[in-house]
Write a protein that holds these residues in place. Structure first.
Motif, short mmCIF file in Angstrom:
data_model
loop_
_atom_site.label_atom_id
_atom_site.label_comp_id
_atom_site.label_asym_id
_atom_site.label_seq_id
_atom_site.Cartn_x
_atom_site.Cartn_y
_atom_site.Cartn_z
N ASN A 21 0.82 -1.21 0.00
CA ASN A 21 0.00 0.00 0.00
C ASN A 21 0.86 1.26 0.00
O ASN A 21 0.80 2.05 -0.93
CB ASN A 21 -0.95 0.02 1.20
N LYS A 51 1.32 -7.44 8.82
CA LYS A 51 0.17 -8.33 8.75
C LYS A 51 0.51 -9.54 7.88
O LYS A 51 1.29 -9.43 6.93
CB LYS A 51 -1.06 -7.60 8.17
N THR A 54 -2.22 -11.12 2.89
CA THR A 54 -3.67 -11.01 2.78
C THR A 54 -4.07 -11.18 1.33
O THR A 54 -3.49 -10.57 0.44
CB THR A 54 -4.13 -9.63 3.29
N GLU A 66 -2.03 -2.59 9.96
CA GLU A 66 -3.45 -2.80 9.70
C GLU A 66 -4.06 -1.64 8.92
O GLU A 66 -4.91 -1.83 8.05
CB GLU A 66 -4.19 -3.00 11.02
N ARG A 67 -3.60 -0.42 9.20
CA ARG A 67 -4.11 0.76 8.48
C ARG A 67 -3.85 0.62 6.98
O ARG A 67 -4.74 0.83 6.16
CB ARG A 67 -3.46 2.04 9.01
N ARG A 69 -3.29 -2.17 5.31
CA ARG A 69 -4.09 -3.28 4.79
C ARG A 69 -5.52 -2.84 4.53
O ARG A 69 -6.06 -3.07 3.44
CB ARG A 69 -4.07 -4.46 5.77
N ASN A 70 -6.14 -2.19 5.50
CA ASN A 70 -7.53 -1.74 5.34
C ASN A 70 -7.67 -0.72 4.21
O ASN A 70 -8.61 -0.77 3.43
CB ASN A 70 -8.05 -1.17 6.65
N GLU A 71 -6.73 0.20 4.12
CA GLU A 71 -6.75 1.22 3.06
C GLU A 71 -6.67 0.56 1.68
O GLU A 71 -7.40 0.92 0.76
CB GLU A 71 -5.57 2.16 3.28
N ILE A 73 -7.45 -2.54 0.82
CA ILE A 73 -8.67 -3.29 0.54
C ILE A 73 -9.79 -2.36 0.13
O ILE A 73 -10.51 -2.63 -0.84
CB ILE A 73 -9.07 -4.16 1.77
N ARG A 74 -9.94 -1.24 0.84
CA ARG A 74 -11.00 -0.27 0.47
C ARG A 74 -10.80 0.27 -0.95
O ARG A 74 -11.73 0.40 -1.73
CB ARG A 74 -11.02 0.91 1.46
#
Length: 78
Positions: A21, A51, A54, A66-67, A69-71, A73-74
């Motif tokens: 990311n 992480k 994924t 995690e930030r 990873r989540n960013e 994915i979004r």
């Protein structure tokens, strides 16, 4: 997955993992044979907050936190 092998000899060099990311965070591991200890690398990365690889869209990606990873994915699934 964002692992790059950087050779500086015959099966010697560094395995470099980069966050998929932010592309800034990196972890480097030295290797000196064809048997690169990817499992050991991943365990050390988890101990440092990375992480587990994924799956997003059928491919595996590495994230430094995690930030990130989540960013990722979004941005790539919605």
């Amino acid at each position: 997955m964002s692992r790059e092998l950087q050779f500086d000899g015959y099966w010697e060099g560094e395995a470099v993992y980069t966050c998929d990311n932010c592309h800034k965070a990196q972890m480097k591991f030295r290797f000196d044979s064809e048997e690169i200890d990817s499992r050991g690398h991943r365990a050390e990365m988890r101990r440092n907050g990375w992480k587990a690889p994924t799956e997003v869209g059928g491919r595996l990606f590495d994230f430094c936190c995690e930030r990130c990873r989540n960013e990722y994915i979004r941005k790539n699934t919605f």
